[in-house]
Design a protein around this motif. Structure first.
Motif, short mmCIF file in Angstrom:
data_model
loop_
_atom_site.label_atom_id
_atom_site.label_comp_id
_atom_site.label_asym_id
_atom_site.label_seq_id
_atom_site.Cartn_x
_atom_site.Cartn_y
_atom_site.Cartn_z
N ALA A 35 0.82 -1.22 0.00
CA ALA A 35 0.00 0.00 0.00
C ALA A 35 0.85 1.26 0.00
O ALA A 35 0.39 2.32 -0.40
N ARG A 36 2.09 1.17 0.44
CA ARG A 36 2.94 2.35 0.54
C ARG A 36 3.60 2.74 -0.78
O ARG A 36 4.36 3.69 -0.84
N ALA A 37 3.32 2.02 -1.85
CA ALA A 37 3.91 2.33 -3.16
C ALA A 37 3.31 3.60 -3.73
O ALA A 37 2.12 3.88 -3.57
N CYS A 38 4.15 4.38 -4.41
CA CYS A 38 3.67 5.61 -5.05
C CYS A 38 3.83 5.50 -6.56
O CYS A 38 4.68 4.77 -7.06
N LEU A 39 3.01 6.22 -7.27
CA LEU A 39 2.97 6.18 -8.73
C LEU A 39 4.11 7.00 -9.34
O LEU A 39 4.32 8.15 -8.97
N LEU A 40 4.84 6.40 -10.29
CA LEU A 40 5.88 7.10 -11.04
C LEU A 40 5.44 7.41 -12.46
O LEU A 40 5.60 8.53 -12.94
N LEU A 41 4.92 6.40 -13.17
CA LEU A 41 4.51 6.56 -14.56
C LEU A 41 3.23 5.77 -14.79
O LEU A 41 2.99 4.76 -14.12
N SER A 42 2.43 6.19 -15.79
CA SER A 42 1.19 5.49 -16.09
C SER A 42 0.86 5.66 -17.57
O SER A 42 1.12 6.72 -18.15
N TRP A 43 0.30 4.60 -18.16
CA TRP A 43 -0.10 4.61 -19.57
C TRP A 43 -1.42 3.87 -19.72
O TRP A 43 -1.65 2.88 -19.05
N GLU A 44 -2.25 4.32 -20.66
CA GLU A 44 -3.41 3.52 -21.07
C GLU A 44 -2.98 2.74 -22.31
O GLU A 44 -2.41 3.30 -23.24
N LEU A 45 -3.27 1.47 -22.30
CA LEU A 45 -2.84 0.56 -23.36
C LEU A 45 -4.04 0.22 -24.23
O LEU A 45 -5.05 -0.27 -23.74
N THR A 46 -3.92 0.49 -25.55
CA THR A 46 -5.03 0.20 -26.45
C THR A 46 -4.66 -0.77 -27.58
O THR A 46 -5.54 -1.39 -28.16
N ASN A 47 -3.35 -0.89 -27.88
CA ASN A 47 -2.93 -1.78 -28.96
C ASN A 47 -1.46 -2.15 -28.80
O ASN A 47 -0.78 -1.63 -27.92
N ASP A 48 -0.98 -3.03 -29.68
CA ASP A 48 0.41 -3.50 -29.60
C ASP A 48 1.43 -2.38 -29.79
O ASP A 48 2.53 -2.45 -29.24
N GLN A 49 1.09 -1.35 -30.56
CA GLN A 49 2.03 -0.23 -30.77
C GLN A 49 2.30 0.50 -29.45
O GLN A 49 3.39 1.03 -29.25
N ASP A 50 1.31 0.54 -28.56
CA ASP A 50 1.51 1.17 -27.25
C ASP A 50 2.58 0.44 -26.45
O ASP A 50 3.30 1.06 -25.67
N LEU A 51 2.69 -0.86 -26.63
CA LEU A 51 3.71 -1.63 -25.90
C LEU A 51 5.11 -1.16 -26.26
O LEU A 51 5.98 -1.03 -25.39
N ARG A 52 5.35 -0.88 -27.52
CA ARG A 52 6.65 -0.38 -27.97
C ARG A 52 6.96 0.97 -27.33
O ARG A 52 8.07 1.22 -26.86
N ARG A 53 5.96 1.85 -27.29
CA ARG A 53 6.13 3.18 -26.69
C ARG A 53 6.40 3.06 -25.19
O ARG A 53 7.28 3.75 -24.66
N ILE A 54 5.69 2.19 -24.51
CA ILE A 54 5.90 2.00 -23.07
C ILE A 54 7.32 1.53 -22.80
O ILE A 54 8.00 2.04 -21.91
N ARG A 55 7.80 0.55 -23.58
CA ARG A 55 9.18 0.06 -23.39
C ARG A 55 10.19 1.19 -23.60
O ARG A 55 11.14 1.33 -22.83
#
Length: 162
Positions: free
Chosen positions: A11-31
């Motif tokens: 529970a003590r974890a804090c958010l650093l980065l976040s993405w909404e994923l809609t397709n396989d191309q988003d995976l490349r951008r996230i990496r």
């Protein structure tokens, strides 16, 4: 049946980065963005920057790809941080189907090894569900950070401290 432990992340974890994923191309951008995030940081062991970026990027690809294939949108990928390390959390809106590891067949076939790969790259792999959302998360040890004298992030890249 799921072979993953059902447990929420710390529970003590804090958010650093976040993405909404809609397709396989988003995976490349996230990496790519994960790689930039980790390699732009000053750590005691620079080789570990690339290692942690590669590990978390591959896990994001595997878990995100599973969510795209087997989950329901919206799918969200989040990088969290706690005092023990990093947590990658992938959520989708199909809380009624637990993640499942395929049994490793005697013969080689394509697919079905994603969670086995993820387990080999992480410290912990778990899942949990709320009423509307399923989360699959993995934890990673953090490289040791050195204090910085000047920030290396541009204005658009600033991540609020945990």
């Amino acid at each position: 049946m799921s072979h993953l432990r059902s447990q929420a992340p710390p529970a003590r974890a804090c958010l650093l980065l976040s993405w909404e994923l809609t397709n396989d191309q988003d995976l490349r951008r996230i990496r790519a963005e994960l790689h930039h995030f980790f390699t732009a940081r000053e750590l005691d062991e620079p080789a570990r920057n690339d290692d942690i970026a590669q590990r978390i990027g591959l896990v994001a690809t595997e878990l995100g790809g599973n969510a795209l294939r087997h989950g329901m949108p919206p799918i969200v990928v989040r990088l969290l941080r706690d005092e023990d390390g990093y947590i990658l959390d992938v959520s989708d809106h199909d809380p009624h189907h637990a993640p499942e590891s395929a049994e490793l067949p005697q013969q080689f076939r394509a697919g079905g090894r994603g969670l086995h790969i993820v387990r080999s790259l992480t410290r912990q792999l778990c899942w949990y569900a709320t009423e509307d959302v399923k989360h699959v998360w993995a934890s990673f040890p953090a490289p040791h950070e050195r204090p910085r004298s000047t920030p290396r992030w541009g204005a658009a890249d600033v991540v609020p401290p945990c």
